[in-house]
Design a protein around this motif. Structure first.
Motif, short mmCIF file in Angstrom:
data_model
loop_
_atom_site.label_atom_id
_atom_site.label_comp_id
_atom_site.label_asym_id
_atom_site.label_seq_id
_atom_site.Cartn_x
_atom_site.Cartn_y
_atom_site.Cartn_z
N LYS A 178 0.82 -1.22 0.00
CA LYS A 178 0.00 0.00 0.00
C LYS A 178 0.85 1.27 0.00
CE LYS A 178 -0.56 0.15 5.06
NZ LYS A 178 0.13 1.42 5.24
N ASP A 179 2.12 1.15 0.43
CA ASP A 179 3.01 2.31 0.48
C ASP A 179 3.86 2.46 -0.78
OD1 ASP A 179 2.17 2.90 3.09
OD2 ASP A 179 3.64 1.52 3.95
N ALA A 208 9.08 4.45 -3.29
CA ALA A 208 8.08 4.86 -2.31
C ALA A 208 8.41 6.28 -1.84
CB ALA A 208 8.07 3.90 -1.13
N THR A 212 8.61 6.62 4.06
CA THR A 212 7.81 5.39 4.10
C THR A 212 8.49 4.36 5.03
OG1 THR A 212 6.98 5.72 1.85
CG2 THR A 212 6.91 3.47 2.73
#
Length: 323
Positions: A178-179, A208, A212
């Motif tokens: 998701k990141d 990312a 993150t």
């Protein structure tokens, strides 16, 4: 008073008194005693052969009971041997196979006791064969139990090591899906972003945003958390044991220190673009026995089959790396 006996003498035509000689009396008495002793012996002999005394009957019952007990003992041993054989079969064909241990040879499990006669003191009795065989079975069964017990101790140790190994091996993706902006580059020949020349890229680049979270991919100890390695910038190295080391490069900042013990999934740092980097990303490497290997094979702990197939497809593209 004893009776007086007479006999008729035809010559004198008169009765005469019988005079018994002492010698004759002794002879009759001797034969009477001898006959009595003989018939007594015959009676006792016949009685001993065909008539049991109370003590003999009691001893015979005890012997019969002992024989029954040995028969029951042998049945119990048969059951124990069957159970032990089943355990030995699972030990050789399941447990030791799973933990990559050599099976125990059958001759080692069932070895008897050669050399000195261990049962000489049990010979010479009516039921010696039964007693000796029972004792042999018990001794062999005891040895088999010892062998099996040692094997299970070994399996327990291997299981503990296996559990530690499974926890230590890098097995999750260090950045959550998701990141991720994208999986920028995989392991293999890639174009260098600075020289534009194809060269070996020995890790995976996860693009990312800066900051993150980065997570440890397995249990281990932090061996480095510094920027003293050319090109990596701020980076972390984790020694997982068993020859495995994971490396996390181009970090923005650390969340761990050197010699700290960590667990899989612990937050260890944050994505950055330090060192030889073209943009915010995590450069991730895995070493096995000092050699870099492809990290694509170490994500079974966090990705579904579909996610892994997508990652594999993207990592196979010969694009440009970010470092």
């Amino acid at each position: 008073m004893s009776k007086v006996k007479y006999y008729y003498d035809p010559e004198t035509l008169s009765y005469k008194k019988i005079q018994r000689k002492k010698r004759t009396t002794f002879k009759y008495a001797f034969f009477f005693v001898l006959g009595t002793a003989f018939f007594s012996f015959i009676f006792v002999f016949i009685g001993s052969q065909y008539v049991e005394s109370p003590k003999e009957r009691a001893l015979k019952r005890e012997l019969h009971n002992a024989q029954l007990q040995f028969e029951l003992l042998n049945k119990k041993m048969e059951h124990a041997e069957t159970v032990l054989a089943n355990v030995a079969d699972r030990d050789n064909n399941i447990y030791r196979v799973y933990f990559e241990a050599n099976p125990i040879p059958e001759e080692q499990r069932r070895a008897g006791f050669g050399g000195v006669n261990r049962y000489k003191n049990l010979e010479g009795f009516d039921n010696s064969k039964l007693i000796i065989e029972s004792n042999k079975r018990i001794d062999i069964l005891q040895k088999q139990i010892v062998v099996q017990s040692k094997s299970l101790d070994e399996i327990t140790k291997l299981a503990e090591d296996k559990e530690k190994l499974l926890a230590a091996i890098p097995a999750i993706q260090p950045v959550n899906n998701k990141d991720l902006t994208r999986m920028a580059s995989g392991y293999g020949m890639r174009t260098d972003p600075f020289t534009k020349v194809r060269k070996m890229h020995r890790g995976m680049d996860f693009s990312a945003p800066r900051g993150t979270p980065i997570y440890a991919s397995g249990d281990g100890v932090i061996t480095r958390a510094d920027s003293r390695s050319t090109g990596y910038g701020k980076h972390i190295r984790i020694d997982h044991g068993y020859g495995y080391v994971s490396l996390y490069a181009h970090l923005y900042k650390y969340n761990v220190r050197k010699n700290q013990k960590i667990k899989r999934g612990d937050l260890i740092g944050f994505v950055g673009s330090t060192g030889r980097s073209q943009g915010p990303h995590l450069h991730y490497e895995i070493f096995k026995d000092g050699e870099r290997i492809n990290p694509i094979n170490f994500y079974y702990g966090s990705l579904t089959a579909e996610e892994f197939n997508k990652l594999l497809e993207r990592a196979s593209l010969e694009n440009q790396s970010l470092d």
